[in-house]
Each structure stands twice: as structure tokens, then as C-alpha cells.
Design an enzyme around this catalytic site. Structure first.
Site: not given
Length: 283
Positions: A88, A157
Site C-alpha cells: 500500500d 510489513d
């Protein structure tokens, strides 16, 4: 999944959360996973992967600030950063607030990056266009095992340990991360919400203990990752990084000129003070 309905996340066996859907912006499958992006009155735009919430416009700053700024300011001289996952772009955007020379992001699914740029520009904020960014579409486990590059900080992440993210919780992967750290480097990992996903923290900490001189974790409260504190795993061969006094973190924070909404030097120090139930998971 339609406007006026509810998205229900059922990742845990005996508890669910539901988010109202006011508009579905995107829904489709890539070769690797199902991606849905919808709008919610409280959290804004929400991205889910395989029916699990990954990021929201409303609270992404909490997770991304804590994953980026804690290790970078603790280290104090970061030039090269590796991000595994994070399609993202929110973590990349926070990393680039520092005077790093290179931020390499390895994401397995190009579709996540493309959709984030189109539908979540408030999260990535042009980070993918920064000349310091090196975007690599590849398997993160293979990358850390084979790359000749070395990094001051490695940030994982990842999704939860299901589907494409499963390999990112295994010892061989963590050994690969250690392999591509510079001396004194820091590894930080996403380790789930400890109250309901305690095995993630326990497993990662055991691997860290076998590989690093200073295995640890710190906590962050992210509203959409409900059921208590999220654990961020910490591993380094330099114990002093985790024990920086408040005065040093304050000095570095001021020098960096950061504009943060969750992270601050007091939170940095306090995040390593874990509740007893989390400590028990690390024994």
C-alpha cells in the site's frame, strides 16, 4: 459485497469484526489473492486481502509511524532500508520522511501496488515516485536469501501467516533478513494482535532469540486490528539501540523534523514496556 452491506472479518475462530460498506471501489482476484477496496464512514477507504483488513485511510498512520520511526530513530544513522511487503506504500512513505539514501521495497503482488496508487493515494502520497525508492516485484523470502545488498533496517510489513505471507514467519526467512543486515542493523516485523494471535509473537521471538543478540518486541494500538495490542517484533545484534535514553530520541526526533500523529519520543520509549500477558508469550 455491496454498498449498504457489511464486511465481516472472520480471521479468528471465535470472534469477528464488521465494517459498514458505503461504496465498493474495487473487487477482484489477482493470481495470488482476493483484493477488495471499499469505503467506510469511520475509517475511510479500506483495503482487504483474502477477506482480512490490511490498511485503512483512517488509522494507517499509527502502524506505519511506529514501524518506521522506532527503528530508524533508535539506530540513528540509517541510510539503506529494506521493506518486505507493504504494497500500500504507507510504510515506504514514512521511511522516506528520513534522509535515507535508498528504500528498497519488495512486494510479491504488483496488483496491490497498482491499486494503492489508484485508490489509496492519501496513504502512499507519491512515495513510489520518489527517486530513492527501488520497487522490486518479487518473493521476499527469496530476495533476502539471495541479495548482495545490505541494509541498516529491514522492515517486514507482511500479512498474517496465511497464503503468500506464511513464509515470512519462518526461521529461514528471518535468517535471510539477518544475512542482509549491516552490522548493528535492526529487524522489525509485524507479529499480529498478541491476545488472539499469541503464537505469532511466540514463534517469531523464539526464532529471533536463536539468531540475534537482542530479541524483543514493542506494542502499538491500531483500531482496525482489534482485540488488543499489536506486537511488532524487534531483533538486532546491537542491544544499545533498544535502550536509547529519552533525551537521545527527543534530539533525533527534533532533528528529523517529523510531523507525526501517533509516534513521539515518549511513545517510543513506552512501547517497549509490555503487559505481562505479552511477556509470557516471549518465555
Amino acid at each position: 459485497m455491496t454498498a449498504g452491506g457489511w464486511f465481516e472479518e472472520a480471521i479468528h475462530a471465535h470472534a469477528t469484526q464488521k465494517l459498514e460498506i458505503t461504496q465498493v471501489l474495487y473487487s477482484s482476484d489477482t493470481d495470488l489473492q482476493k483484493i477488495v477496496i471499499f469505503e467506510n464512514p469511520t475509517f475511510g477507504r479500506v483495503m482487504t486481502l483474502d477477506d482480512v483488513v490490511q490498511v485503512t485511510e483512517g488509522d494507517e498512520f499509527i502502524y506505519h509511524e511506529m514501524m518506521a520511526h522506532v527503528p530508524i530513530l533508535a539506530h540513528g544513522a540509517v541510510r539503506d532500508v529494506l521493506i518486505v511487503g507493504g504494497g500500500d506504500g504507507g510504510l515506504l512513505e514514512e521511511v522516506l520522511k528520513h534522509p535515507v539514501e535508498r528504500a528498497t521495497m519488495v512486494e510479491i503482488d504488483r496488483g496491490v501496488v497498482d491499486l494503492a496508487r489508484e485508490y489509496l493515494p492519501s496513504i502512499c502520497k507519491g512515495a513510489f515516485d520518489d527517486p530513492r525508492t527501488d520497487l522490486v516485484i518479487a518473493d521476499g523470502a527469496r530476495f533476502v536469501a539471495e541479495t548482495e545488498a545490505r541494509y541498516d533496517v529491514v522492515l517486514i510489513d507482511s500479512t498474517d501467516p496465511i497464503g503468500p505471507g506464511e513464509v515470512l514467519f519462518q526461521r529461514d526467512f528471518y535468517a535471510g533478513c539477518k544475512r542482509c543486515l549491516k552490522p548493528g542493523g535492526i529487524l522489525v516485523t509485524q507479529n499480529g494482535v498478541a491476545f488472539v494471535q499469541g503464537e505469532e509473537l511466540t514463534s517469531s521471538w523464539r526464532h529471533f532469540r536463536a539468531l540475534f543478540a537482542d530479541p524483543a518486541a514493542y506494542a502499538v494500538a491500531v483500531p482496525t486490528y482489534i482485540w488488543g495490542f499489536m506486537a511488532l517484533g524487534w531483533a538486532s545484534d546491537e542491544p544499545d539501540h533498544r535502550r536509547r535514553p529519552l533525551s537521545i530520541i527527543e534530539e533525533r526526533y527534533a532533528a528529523a523534523g517529523l510531523d507525526t500523529r501517533y509516534y513521539n519520543p515518549d511513545i517510543h520509549i513506552g512501547a517497549f514496556a509490555l503487559p505481562t500477558y505479552m511477556k509470557e508469550l516471549m518465555q
